[in-house]
Design a protein around this motif. Sequence first.
Motif, mmCIF file in Angstrom:
data_model
loop_
_atom_site.group_PDB
_atom_site.id
_atom_site.type_symbol
_atom_site.label_atom_id
_atom_site.label_comp_id
_atom_site.label_asym_id
_atom_site.label_seq_id
_atom_site.Cartn_x
_atom_site.Cartn_y
_atom_site.Cartn_z
ATOM 1 N N ARG A 208 0.860 -1.188 0.000
ATOM 2 C CA ARG A 208 0.000 0.000 0.000
ATOM 3 C C ARG A 208 0.894 1.234 0.000
ATOM 4 O O ARG A 208 1.868 1.319 0.741
ATOM 5 C CB ARG A 208 -0.874 -0.001 1.251
ATOM 6 C CG ARG A 208 -1.682 1.261 1.473
ATOM 7 C CD ARG A 208 -2.956 1.301 0.662
ATOM 8 N NE ARG A 208 -3.844 0.203 1.006
ATOM 9 C CZ ARG A 208 -4.662 0.196 2.062
ATOM 10 N NH1 ARG A 208 -4.689 1.234 2.901
ATOM 11 N NH2 ARG A 208 -5.454 -0.822 2.285
ATOM 12 N N THR A 209 0.576 2.205 -0.818
ATOM 13 C CA THR A 209 1.327 3.455 -0.882
ATOM 14 C C THR A 209 0.355 4.635 -0.856
ATOM 15 O O THR A 209 -0.857 4.457 -1.077
ATOM 16 C CB THR A 209 2.179 3.535 -2.165
ATOM 17 O OG1 THR A 209 1.319 3.797 -3.290
ATOM 18 C CG2 THR A 209 2.962 2.256 -2.399
ATOM 19 N N PRO A 210 0.860 5.856 -0.632
ATOM 20 C CA PRO A 210 -0.032 7.020 -0.678
ATOM 21 C C PRO A 210 -0.743 7.177 -2.021
ATOM 22 O O PRO A 210 -1.834 7.751 -2.077
ATOM 23 C CB PRO A 210 0.920 8.191 -0.420
ATOM 24 C CG PRO A 210 2.018 7.607 0.395
ATOM 25 C CD PRO A 210 2.215 6.222 -0.172
ATOM 26 N N GLU A 211 -0.125 6.667 -3.074
ATOM 27 C CA GLU A 211 -0.751 6.773 -4.392
ATOM 28 C C GLU A 211 -1.998 5.892 -4.511
ATOM 29 O O GLU A 211 -2.788 6.047 -5.450
ATOM 30 C CB GLU A 211 0.261 6.384 -5.478
ATOM 31 C CG GLU A 211 1.384 7.400 -5.682
ATOM 32 C CD GLU A 211 2.399 7.432 -4.550
ATOM 33 O OE1 GLU A 211 2.953 8.525 -4.282
ATOM 34 O OE2 GLU A 211 2.652 6.379 -3.922
ATOM 35 N N ASP A 212 -2.170 4.952 -3.573
ATOM 36 C CA ASP A 212 -3.311 4.041 -3.611
ATOM 37 C C ASP A 212 -4.512 4.542 -2.817
ATOM 38 O O ASP A 212 -5.536 3.850 -2.748
ATOM 39 C CB ASP A 212 -2.904 2.666 -3.052
ATOM 40 C CG ASP A 212 -1.832 1.996 -3.874
ATOM 41 O OD1 ASP A 212 -1.873 2.123 -5.110
ATOM 42 O OD2 ASP A 212 -0.940 1.351 -3.284
ATOM 43 N N LEU A 213 -4.411 5.691 -2.194
ATOM 44 C CA LEU A 213 -5.502 6.171 -1.349
ATOM 45 C C LEU A 213 -6.789 6.352 -2.156
ATOM 46 O O LEU A 213 -6.764 6.810 -3.298
ATOM 47 C CB LEU A 213 -5.114 7.500 -0.700
ATOM 48 C CG LEU A 213 -3.929 7.467 0.267
ATOM 49 C CD1 LEU A 213 -3.574 8.871 0.725
ATOM 50 C CD2 LEU A 213 -4.222 6.570 1.460
ATOM 51 N N TYR B 124 2.386 3.898 4.983
ATOM 52 C CA TYR B 124 1.193 3.339 4.358
ATOM 53 C C TYR B 124 1.384 1.879 3.960
ATOM 54 O O TYR B 124 0.405 1.140 3.808
ATOM 55 C CB TYR B 124 0.717 4.246 3.232
ATOM 56 C CG TYR B 124 0.204 5.511 3.865
ATOM 57 C CD1 TYR B 124 -1.004 5.489 4.545
ATOM 58 C CD2 TYR B 124 0.972 6.657 3.911
ATOM 59 C CE1 TYR B 124 -1.458 6.605 5.212
ATOM 60 C CE2 TYR B 124 0.524 7.790 4.585
ATOM 61 C CZ TYR B 124 -0.697 7.756 5.239
ATOM 62 O OH TYR B 124 -1.127 8.853 5.920
ATOM 63 N N ARG B 125 2.627 1.451 3.858
ATOM 64 C CA ARG B 125 2.889 0.015 3.743
ATOM 65 C C ARG B 125 2.406 -0.693 5.013
ATOM 66 O O ARG B 125 1.719 -1.720 4.956
ATOM 67 C CB ARG B 125 4.378 -0.233 3.542
ATOM 68 C CG ARG B 125 4.755 -1.707 3.449
ATOM 69 C CD ARG B 125 6.257 -1.878 3.280
ATOM 70 N NE ARG B 125 6.625 -3.235 2.937
ATOM 71 C CZ ARG B 125 7.841 -3.599 2.552
ATOM 72 N NH1 ARG B 125 8.806 -2.691 2.460
ATOM 73 N NH2 ARG B 125 8.109 -4.864 2.255
ATOM 74 N N THR C 73 10.222 0.083 -3.392
ATOM 75 C CA THR C 73 8.995 -0.584 -3.826
ATOM 76 C C THR C 73 7.921 0.428 -4.210
ATOM 77 O O THR C 73 7.226 0.273 -5.228
ATOM 78 C CB THR C 73 8.482 -1.509 -2.721
ATOM 79 O OG1 THR C 73 9.509 -2.440 -2.362
ATOM 80 C CG2 THR C 73 7.254 -2.272 -3.169
ATOM 81 N N ARG C 74 7.781 1.470 -3.406
ATOM 82 C CA ARG C 74 6.795 2.509 -3.721
ATOM 83 C C ARG C 74 7.096 3.144 -5.070
ATOM 84 O O ARG C 74 6.185 3.351 -5.900
ATOM 85 C CB ARG C 74 6.813 3.580 -2.625
ATOM 86 C CG ARG C 74 5.888 4.754 -2.914
ATOM 87 C CD ARG C 74 6.056 5.887 -1.916
ATOM 88 N NE ARG C 74 5.192 7.003 -2.244
ATOM 89 C CZ ARG C 74 5.196 8.179 -1.605
ATOM 90 N NH1 ARG C 74 6.044 8.373 -0.605
ATOM 91 N NH2 ARG C 74 4.362 9.145 -1.967
ATOM 92 N N ALA C 75 8.371 3.473 -5.302
ATOM 93 C CA ALA C 75 8.741 4.129 -6.559
ATOM 94 C C ALA C 75 8.472 3.234 -7.753
ATOM 95 O O ALA C 75 7.961 3.688 -8.793
ATOM 96 C CB ALA C 75 10.214 4.535 -6.509
ATOM 97 N N LEU C 76 8.790 1.952 -7.626
ATOM 98 C CA LEU C 76 8.565 1.031 -8.734
ATOM 99 C C LEU C 76 7.070 0.904 -9.054
ATOM 100 O O LEU C 76 6.673 0.808 -10.214
ATOM 101 C CB LEU C 76 9.150 -0.338 -8.398
ATOM 102 C CG LEU C 76 10.686 -0.415 -8.385
ATOM 103 C CD1 LEU C 76 11.147 -1.756 -7.848
ATOM 104 C CD2 LEU C 76 11.252 -0.168 -9.772
#
Length: 604
Positions: A30-35, A328-329, A515-518
């Motif tokens: 989970r990342t901030p981009e998934d909110l 967020y992970r 992982t978030r960046a990828l």
Amino acid sequence: MATRPELVTDPPLPPGGGFLLVPAGSERIRTPEDLTEEQREFYKVADKFSRERVIASADRIEHKDYELLRALLREAGDLGLLSLDVPEAYGGLAQDETTSMLVTEAMARNGSWSVTFGAQVGIGTLPIVYFGTEAQKRRYLPRLATGELVSAYALSEPSSASDALGARTRAVRSPDGKKWILNGAKQWITNAGFADVFIVFAKVDGEQFSAFIVERGSPGFTVGPEEHKMGIRGSSTCPLVFEDAEIPYENLLGEVGKGHKIAFNILNIGRLKLGVGSVAGARNLIALAAQYAKERRAFGKTIAEFGLIREKLARMVALVYAGEAMTYRTTGLIDARIAASPAAKGTPAFDRDLIAAVEEYNVEASILKVWGSEALGYAADEAVQIHGGYGFVEEYAVERVYRDNRVNRIFEGTNEINRLLIPGTMLKRAMKGGLPLLDLAGTVDASLRSGELPALSKGPLARERRLAELDKWLMIHATRVAVESFGPELSEHQEVLGALADVAMETYAADSAVTRALQSAQGGRVDPVVEAAVRLHAVEAHERACDRARRAIRCAVPEPAAAAEQLALLRKLYSEEPVDLVGLREVVVSATLEAGRYPLGWAF
């Protein structure tokens, strides 16, 4: 080990500490981009309230205007911001942990308010949510959710703070069996000056650690004078005194002798929220520092043009990106585990599953607490330095932030205590078969001795993925050496455990950032600013991880020849590949100065 698969598709939910088990970037997090839009809306509401009501009242808050703080809590309650973790049956909104953390972030713009708010919605309310009887929940939760009642959490004592189970406050049952009689004292109690309800821990008959709900005005219970603190001056902090204090028998919270389950599980949630708030605080500091650097002139140019100032800003951005990724992970893991519960929300079974989910990731909670509070401390110190002399005077907001942030390394268990918990908990789980750390250690050792090291993968951030993998091996190698040196006595060697904790933290941060960046890559390409920030962080995190792993081995193996052998193996894991740090810095800092704030992915 060196040939582990590069891709894991829909893996099972990892255990706590499981970030050591799979290659960096190989499983989705989970990342901030998934909110979701709903989660972002909660953040927007909380952020608007924080800016327009809290920041606008900062001076009044700083001068201990407790009527204002109570009014702000009521306003927050009216907006639903106090009820996110409260079940719907008791007037709450029953949102997930990620949403709750987002609101915590928004409230981090003022230290005193953040502490006041956090004590209300977290450690002051959650013990009743998760451990209260039906009658207790109906009596207190609806009014806590609106801010009609203010809560506090009383665990620390003058002679025992981090050593919670060493508490001396005593509870005995009254002769008629209708009351509990409490005697003792509590120290450093947030919200105490104006709280209505207190979660108090005491030992029944001096032996059984238990929890009680104590209302202000109970006979024999008094609140002492306000403490005069270095920072968070606008928050209320008082001692509590119990002199034959009379508490209704039904106000026992949970079971007699099971208070440690309440205290430690609530502290895990508190650590998560403190870490989240700290990362948000560091993000806020980037705006203060960047804007000042663009305005302040020296030697005929703005100080934002100076290399050492640019280095500070770039490092702050890289730290925040990694901190958000870890945040967020972790909440995503907790939410996913809770979502698997077959129980209905608001039921005792669901609450047990929720607590179990938080407990599963208590290693990550401690990492977030320590790493986040120290990242904020670094950012606050550098922001003051960028301001120069002006950062030392009250006219500038950064002065208050600098004072306020220091307590975060003490709250929710000192950073020293949490450092001991990180490797200690991992090893306990390994011994019970819950984390295959020791098996992995044997594989890593064999690979090191044969010269078979993690290979460079293909695709974006390939070198950074390898650095994160090397960091994991550093942690595993140093842990194996420590265990072989001390065995069960390792728990007595705090300097070794502290160094291992630092390696674990650097590993989790680097792995999460990569992982978030990828995951954010578009068409196989990572945003150039994100890529630069991750590369910058990965290199520096690797250097720190190597240094702390070296420290752990030196402390664990005093005999020169044996130490030399283990350090020679460790050196194989140190990557000295050249990196253009100045070029990476320029990409990050240029975007930061153009935006006038943190530039990566937080624009809703």
